[in-house]
Design an enzyme around this catalytic site. Structure first.
Site, short mmCIF file in Angstrom:
data_model
loop_
_atom_site.label_atom_id
_atom_site.label_comp_id
_atom_site.label_asym_id
_atom_site.label_seq_id
_atom_site.Cartn_x
_atom_site.Cartn_y
_atom_site.Cartn_z
N HIS A 264 -21.62 -8.43 36.67
CA HIS A 264 -20.49 -8.57 37.60
C HIS A 264 -19.18 -8.95 36.91
O HIS A 264 -18.33 -8.07 36.72
CB HIS A 264 -20.85 -9.57 38.69
CG HIS A 264 -19.84 -9.61 39.80
ND1 HIS A 264 -19.58 -8.51 40.58
CD2 HIS A 264 -19.03 -10.59 40.24
CE1 HIS A 264 -18.65 -8.81 41.45
NE2 HIS A 264 -18.29 -10.06 41.28
N GLU B 129 -26.76 -10.96 47.62
CA GLU B 129 -25.59 -10.31 48.21
C GLU B 129 -25.98 -8.90 48.62
O GLU B 129 -26.95 -8.33 48.09
CB GLU B 129 -24.45 -10.25 47.20
CG GLU B 129 -24.75 -9.39 45.99
CD GLU B 129 -23.62 -8.45 45.61
OE1 GLU B 129 -22.81 -8.12 46.50
OE2 GLU B 129 -23.55 -8.05 44.45
#
EC number: 3.1.27.-
Lengths: 596, 969
Positions: free
Chosen positions: A155, A201
């Site tokens: 990320h 997520e």
């Protein structure tokens, strides 16, 4: 039983803030803010957590997964203004970069928009003092029972997934993660830790993405062609994250292709951040890690700091400028200068909010009205390139497969999309899946295994009886379970007696069986003996006229009233219950007709 | 018994004492029995503590033990083993036993029983494991003894229930390495255990310790390698292991599944949770594909590698590996590849610039989407995108192998391979370019793909560019635009990197000859001719113009209408290029006056046969005419040599052959000249000049024979005999010359002796070839051998002289293929007038770039020589990594040579050349001839044969202008 409450991100993208109660411990995961609001709604509602009483007493720790403001933006507010003094955990890069972003954010809100009642620079500093930095795969003991461990999440630099463990119950919180590597970071990885709950997520719950290579190639080709034509390329970016990826991409391409056109990066915040990228080489991908001995990839050779005056220079160039949506600042200034020339190009590397210049030009508008009633005609080429660093549906599934959780909880996504993923998860992995809304509490029942200590002697003795121990099958053993001082121990009966200071009592069962037998007592005994001798037990005929089968005693007496009926007395201890009852039932069926 | 044995040992080794006295220390000398085993015994007895004993044993390990003493040593060790209480010492002894039984020439069956006995009472798990390891060593040395093996396997089976993983591990290893492989060998008397090794090993697939599970799978694989056919039932067991928690287990399980899929590709297995059934190989393929997205990269590499070798898999499954259904917000999305393809087929040329161009299309049925791919879905897509470049390389290799066997798959994987050209790691890029080249026969590049491929031409890495040129050489292009694009990009490449000239020209040569019809419509544009106006004549020295001409001329070869489009100067340029770059410009059939001046007459079409015929005819002629007068022979030889040399120049395919024979004939000619009768009849001192001539001839023949032996690839043993024979003749000649010029007999003795030894070794090495050598020098010599050995040197010389003169000329048979090693230094070019300046005493690096052809083992043989003007020569060994292998038989040397010298007053030239080093020990004859095992007869060989090392210069020297300046103070 972990019960996550989500004051922030439930079925929503924005403020991430999740509260997990696990085996009596309360942990807050992320403390984000919503970029879309300018009032109280931008911060999570911390009154959810505890109505009365101090937060510090209620929360055991706070964990921040990475430095994006929607994951850490409310932290100074939470710790300094609401008041929390407990430990805050984050990785080293996050700890380094987070205050830069917070400060930048504060400046924009306070200095530019003139808001009051906002956290100050000092508060950011004080807040960072409460932060404990952790390493990847380091198990940190928060208190005696609560431990946390960080895993790599891709990320952005320093992003981590956290495993929270109390006793044998555990929760994994992913934060934002990316399962495909990019030019500067690797892919998220977790071991088979089999948590009770995985909180993941689900931004891209319904998307399966194409390979990154095509997008990269397109991007490079477009930039290259424009530069070869002598045009200028504008790439509006946000300061951190994608910007570094694109820089690396262009830098290596320039190196590979031996290009000479200059690349500029708007200064300020980015320089500081780049400095940290240079330092945290271990957090980057394989290529950068391997080559940094020769040359640190973040020491850009071709990328130089931008100066306002450069925009008017003739000849080709590539400029990275902030902000990313072309709504203000340097990127907009440059855009206005360059928009009139069809040789130039602007590349939007991400999504643009409605109302911004970026959104307008992406939707095809060629004439823009600027402030002061100026009409700006856009002749330059407009390109869109999406470089997203979230896991797609396949990535999420892959992570679930790696971690093998018993329950999955989806956060940070849209309800409709999550519904689809939930159904898929339940179907493919046969685990239950939850998707709570904001402020909703989900309770998950776990099936905790309770560890029991056993003395080595007893274990060896018991295992010696059976065959080889087989990990996959449960095994029966005898012993006394002692619960003392909050611990469980399995000990041998003798030791238990000794420890408790008790004397051993023998418990004997006796049973009388009436048998019709006119013969003498000793003959009856002999008959019984012959009958039982056929079984697999050691049967002994004692001289005093009784029979022992293993440790079970059988005696025969004549009935006091009826001499034709013999009474068989069977007596056994508690331990031999199984055999004793078996023998009684055998004798009750009667003796076979005698042959002797 | 033990005492008796010990005594025997002592007796045995008292012999050794005399030889060992020298190197033993004085302290040791006092020992009465200084034999190794005895010394050890004494040491061990003296050892006060286990630590001491361990020290003695450690010291003992460092010394070698002779074969004869091994058994004795083992006995002593065993004796101590039983006495020893300390586990670590026992462990060391056990490991020593294993080490000793490895001694070459020692047969360990005598110690096996003892080793097994030690197992009985051992309590320590570590020692047990070590003992089993020792047994394994013993067992592997006694493979030809099935009962022994059976016994060891039984022992191992017995210890399988041990509670320590180490012991179980070793047991499984023993079973795997020694378990019975042959069917039906198990006899009645044997225990059940030893019969079904597969079942025993299979039971341990579920062991609680991952190390034991791994060992079990490895043992199974070992059995497979040794030729046992594994049961199909293992397959389902192995599949379960794929979900193991430990990576070693998963990695081994992947291998096992692969093995089974190769054994039973066609059998049918059910799909769990449905009624369907599929072929086992397909199922296994799906499972291995699944492992490509495993959590551990070791497993991923393993899986990706194995996929490549599963060629029996059905195409349906194969194509799934490249399929990854994209979606966005639950709507189906097309991949960029699909979009590119559509754009191309719709005739529109790449836009892709609109936002939302990739907007998702139709809704998809949520039920039908399978997120965790149950089959092979997208395995390669994942593999090629992996984080670790090792996985990516493995995936590219696997793609290559699968694509080579399936053209349709090759077509499909193209897009993915092209994508890999932009990988961040150069190795991966290079690998994918090579892969593409290997499958290029099966594919045709679309224009958009070609575009991506060509974009890589600007890469700054020379390796990448050259690999790409190689790829373009064998690529099929579909349209004329494609050709044009390729040409434009190549020319761009040429201007950016002028050093790529040769490689680009070559690339265009193939591009032209493969696509004549596509080049035809481009010709006017490329030559910029105009129907009405004369255009200026392009510069003939422009590499870009030459590149265009190379493309056109090669296309024109198979396209007779093309020359009509040429303008006048094009024909002139053709003639020039045909001469200067004959390897790039083919002979053309040109109209009008060009036809006459064209070097090869157009009537000859199959030109190979006549020239080969010519070669053979001229050789025939030489071999037949043995009895002409010497003068005639000489003339004939001279003519033939001249012919052959010219032939070699004209016909590049025959160059090696022609050169080889010409060299041979030249040797023969020299020999004949040297032996001209009248010169030898006169007393020696008067004919010093002739002596000089003869000895020079002998020397030259020797040199030429070394060239013949080591410079040509494809030389067979038949030729080697002839070469050696010629060398022998030259040596005889040398001997004769020396005999005539030296006074006294003393030095001659040694020389004769040496010569006779050489004859002897020749006979031994080439005994199988001798029958073919009727009437030759050596044949006659061997007949006279008994006389030669006994006679005096002067007589020997006389005999040699007559034999040499009478012996016939040996026919040199030609091998199928013969290539001469050549080297061409591309850089430095030697044209520069600017001297390379550097401060004297410091070094300057000179880049050397050379192509080598037909050099075997260039890493070992090719050297760079630098000659300074003062005669000083420097020999440089390039690093092995400096050699690249762009194609079969070709190598490329790119290296740096460091130069240094003291200060000069003015710049001067140095010479750089490549040398081929040889060593007569590595002679081809020696390795090929079965009769001559060098390792054994090494001592018997004459020393001269042992170490003749030399170098042959095989490239043109290049001059480099350098100038070492005096250092400034």
């Amino acid at each position: 039983c972990p019960s996550p409450l989500s004051p922030g991100a439930g079925q929503d993208v924005g403020r991430s803030c999740i509260l997990v109660s696990i085996a009596g411990k309360n942990v807050m995961l992320d403390c984000g803010m919503h970029m879309g609001y300018n009032d109280d709604r931008r911060f999570p509602d911390f009154s959810y957590i505890t109505q009365n009483g101090r937060l510090t007493d209620f929360l055991d720790c706070v964990i921040i997964s990475h430095f994006h403001l929607d994951h850490c933006g409310a932290l100074p507010y939470f710790s300094e203004m609401v008041g929390y003094d407990g430990p805050i955990y984050m990785t080293h890069p996050t700890k380094a970069i987070c205050p830069i972003l917070l400060e930048d954010y504060r400046k924009i809100t306070v200095d530019k928009k003139g808001e009051t009642n906002f956290f100050t620079s000092q508060m950011i500093k004080d807040c960072m003092k409460k932060v404990v930095a952790v390493h990847l795969h380091q198990t940190v003991q928060v208190d005696e029972e609560l431990e946390i461990k960080a895993y790599y999440a891709g990320h952005v630099l320093g992003a981590a997934m956290f495993q929270i463990k109390v006793g044998c119950e555990s929760v994994v919180y992913t934060g934002d993660y990316n399962m495909t590597p990019d030019r500067h970071l690797g892919a998220a990885w977790i071991d088979k830790c089999r948590p009770d709950l995985l909180i993941t997520e689900s931004t891209y719950a319904t998307t399966i993405r194409d390979s990154k290579r095509c997008r990269e190639r397109d991007f490079l080709k477009k930039v290259h062609e424009t530069v070869e034509r002598g045009g200028k390329v504008l790439i509006p970016v946000f300061a951190l994250g994608r910007a570094q990826e694109l820089c690396i991409l262009l830098e290596t391409f320039w190196e590979r292709m031996n290009l000479k056109a200059p690349i500029y990066f708007s200064t300020g915040l980015t320089e500081k951040a780049n400095h940290y990228y240079k330092l945290f080489i271990t957090w980057t991908n394989q290529k950068i890690r391997k080559t940094f001995v020769q040359r640190n990839m973040f020491e850009f050779k071709h990328i130089k700091a931008f100066d306002r005056a450069f925009a008017d220079n003739p000849g080709p160039m590539v400029v990275f400028a902030t902000p990313g949506m072309l709504h203000a600042g340097q990127s907009l200034q440059i855009f206005r200068k360059w928009a009139g020339n069809e040789k130039n190009m602007v590349i939007m590397p991400g999504y643009c909010v409605q109302g911004t210049v970026g959104h307008k030009i992406l939707s095809g508008q060629r004439k823009l009205e600027m402030e002061g009633r100026q009409i700006l005609e856009v002749k330059m080429q407009v390109e869109y390139m999406s470089f997203s660093a979230h896991a797609d549906a396949k990535g999420i599934m892959q992570l679930i497969r790696q971690a093998e959780p018993r329950n999955v909880l989806l956060v940070h996504g849209e309800a409709k999309k999550m519904e689809f993923l939930k159904q898929k998860i339940e179907q493919e992995f046969h685990v239950s899946c939850y998707m709570p809304a904001n402020g909703e509490t989900t309770t998950i029942l776990t099936n905790p295994s309770i560890p029991v200590d056993i003395s080595l002697g007893l274990l060896k003795r018991e295992t010696a009886i059976g065959l080889l121990p087989d990990a996959k099958k449960p095994k029966l053993m005898h012993g006394t379970l002692m619960m003392k001082d909050n611990s469980f121990r399995l000990v041998s009966p003798e030791q238990a007696l000794k420890e408790l200071g008790l004397t051993e009592h023998q418990l004997r069962f006796t049973c009388r069986v009436h048998i019709q037998d006119p013969r003498k007592e000793h003959e009856t005994v002999l008959r019984v003996y012959n009958h039982l001798k056929g079984q697999d037990y050691s049967v002994q005929h004692l001289p005093d006229g009784s029979i022992t089968v293993e440790s079970i005693l059988i005696q025969a007496t004549a009935h006091s009233e009826d001499q034709g009926t013999k009474v068989l007395l069977v007596s056994w201890t508690y331990q031999d219950e199984e055999l004793g009852s078996y023998l009684t039932s055998l004798l009750k069926k009667g003796l076979p007709q005698s042959t002797s | 018994m033990a005492a008796h044995l010990k005594k025997r040992v002592y007796e045995e080794f008292t012999k050794v004492v005399q030889q060992q006295h020298e190197d033993l220390s004085t302290k040791k000398l006092r020992l009465t029995k200084p034999s190794k085993s005895a010394a050890l015994h004494v040491d061990l007895c003296k050892a006060a503590s286990p630590a001491d004993a361990l020290q003695y044993l450690l010291q003992f390990t460092r010394k070698p033990v002779e074969v004869e003493s091994v058994e004795g040593v083992v006995r002593i060790l065993l004796e101590h083993y039983y006495k020893e209480n300390d586990a670590s010492v026992r462990l060391k002894i056990a490991s020593l036993l294993g080490l000793l039984s490895k001694t070459a020439g020692f047969s360990p069956d005598c110690i096996m029983d003892d080793a097994i006995n030690t197992l009985q009472n051992e309590k320590s798990h570590q020692v047990l494991a070590q003992l089993l390891d020792t047994l394994l060593v013993i067992g592997t040395k006694l493979t030809e003894n099935p009962p022994v093996r059976m016994r060891l396997v039984e022992v191992a089976c017995k210890h399988l229930t041990d509670s320590s993983h180490g012991v179980r591990n070793k047991c499984l290893q023993v079973i795997g390495c020694l378990g019975p492989v042959e069917k039906g060998l198990a006899k009645e008397g044997e225990s059940q255990a030893a019969k079904d090794v597969q079942k025993i090993i299979g039971d341990h697939f579920n062991d609680q310790d991952p190390r034991v599970r791994t060992a079990a799978i490895k043992a199974m694989l070992q059995l497979h390698e040794r030729g046992l056919k594994l049961h199909q039932a293992i397959y389902s067991q192995a599949c379960k292991l794929l979900a193991d928690d430990y990576e070693q287990v998963r990695s081994a399980a992947v291998q096992l599944i692969w093995v089974l899929s190769q054994l039973y590709p066609e059998s049918i297995v059910p799909i769990p949770s449905s009624n369907e059934e599929i072929r086992l190989v397909d199922d296994a393929f799906g499972k291995i594909c699944h492992m490509v997205s495993d959590g551990s990269w070791v497993v991923r590499v393993q899986a990706a590698k194995l996929l490549g070798s599963m060629q029996q898999v059905s195409s349906h499954f194969l194509e799934q590996t490249l399929d990854k259904k994209l979606m966005s917000d639950l709507r189906r999305k097309r991949t960029a590849h699909e979009r590119a393809k559509e754009l191309y087929s719709s005739g529109e040329f790449s836009s892709g610039r609109k936002w939302g161009d990739d907007a998702p299309k139709e809704e998809i049925d949520t039920g039908a989407v399978n997120l965790i791919e149950s089959g092979a879905c997208g395995a390669f897509v994942h593999g090629l995108e992996d984080e670790m470049y090792e996985v990516r390389i493995a995936a590219v290799e696997a793609l290559c192998m699968l694509a080579q066997s399936s053209p349709s798959f090759a077509e499909k994987c193209l897009d993915f391979l092209v994508d890999m050209f932009n990988d961040e790691i150069e190795e991966v890029r290079l690998q994918s370019i090579h892969t593409m080249r290997k499958i290029s026969n099966n594919i045709t590049l679309r224009e958009d793909q070609l575009d991506t491929v060509l974009a890589v031409l600007e890469d700054s890495s020379r390796d990448i560019r050259e690999a790409l040129h190689e790829l373009l050489c064998c690529t099929n292009v579909s349209t004329k635009e494609g050709i044009h694009l390729a040409l434009v990009e190549l020319l761009k490449n040429l201007t950016k990197y002028p050093t790529d000239r040769e490689s680009i020209w070559k690339c265009l040569k193939f591009l032209g000859s493969r696509h004549p019809t596509l080049v035809l419509p481009l010709v006017p544009e490329l030559l910029s001719t105009h129907p009405f106006f004369d255009t200026p004549e392009p510069d003939m020295d422009d590499p870009a113009y030459i590149a265009v001409l190379v493309l056109i001329f090669n296309a024109a070869k198979s396209c007779p209408t093309m020359p009509a489009l040429f303008s006048d100067h094009t024909f002139r340029h053709y003639a020039y290029l045909r001469d200067s770059l004959s390897h790039l410009v083919p002979p053309l059939r040109l109209p009008g006056r060009k036809l006459v001046s064209s070097p090869v007459s157009p009537t000859i079409t199959p030109h190979e046969d006549p020239s080969q015929q010519f070669l053979h005819q001229s050789l025939e002629r030489v071999y037949n005419l043995q009895h002409l007068d010497p003068q005639g022979i000489q003339e004939l030889l001279e003519f033939t040599i001249r012919d052959l040399q010219r032939l070699g120049e004209l016909q590049s395919e025959l160059a090696g052959m022609a050169d080889f024979t010409a060299t041979y004939l030249r040797c023969q000619l020299l020999l004949i000249k040297a032996l001209q009768e009248k010169l030898w009849n006169v007393a020696a001192p008067l004919y010093l000049k002739q002596n000089a001539l003869a000895s020079a001839a002998a020397k030259q023949i020797l040199e030429e024979t070394y060239k013949m032996e080591f410079m040509y690839s494809g030389v067979e043993s038949r030729q080697v005999v002839i070469i050696h024979h010629m060398r022998l003749q030259a040596k005889a000649l040398q001997l004769i010359v020396t005999a005539r010029t030296t006074r006294g007999v003393e030095p001659l003795f040694g020389m004769c002796e040496k010569f006779l030894q050489e004859v002897d070794s020749f006979q031994r090495c080439f005994i199988s070839e001798l029958p073919h050598m009727q009437g030759s020098f050596v044949d006659k010599l061997l007949d006279l051998m008994p006389r030669l050995v006994t006679s005096k040197p002067s007589e020997v010389v006389k005999i040699l002289q007559t034999t040499l003169r009478q012996s016939t000329f040996l026919h040199l048979p030609l091998p199928e293929q013969l290539h001469r090693a050549t080297a061409n230094i591309i850089e430095p070019t030697g044209e520069s007038d600017n001297p390379l300046r550097f401060t004297s005493g410091l070094v300057v690096a000179l880049d050397v770039d050379a192509t080598l052809e037909h050099v075997q083992d260039p890493q070992g043989t090719v050297k760079v020589q630098v000659l300074y003007p003062d005669g000083q020569a420097q020999l440089i060994h390039p690093k092995p990594a400096d050699f690249r292998n762009p194609g079969p038989g070709r190598h490329r040397l790119i290296t740096q040579v460091y130069l240094s010298h003291t200060a000069w007053t003015e710049p001067c030239q140095i010479e750089v050349r490549l040398l081929l080093a040889y060593n007569s020990n590595r002679s081809k004859a020696s390795t090929k001839s079965p009769k001559c095992a060098w390792s054994e007869s090494l001592e018997a060989l004459p020393p001269s044969e042992n170490g003749i090392e030399g170098t042959i210069p095989f490239s043109k020297p290049v001059k480099v202008y350098i100038m070492p300046k005096p250092a400034r103070r």
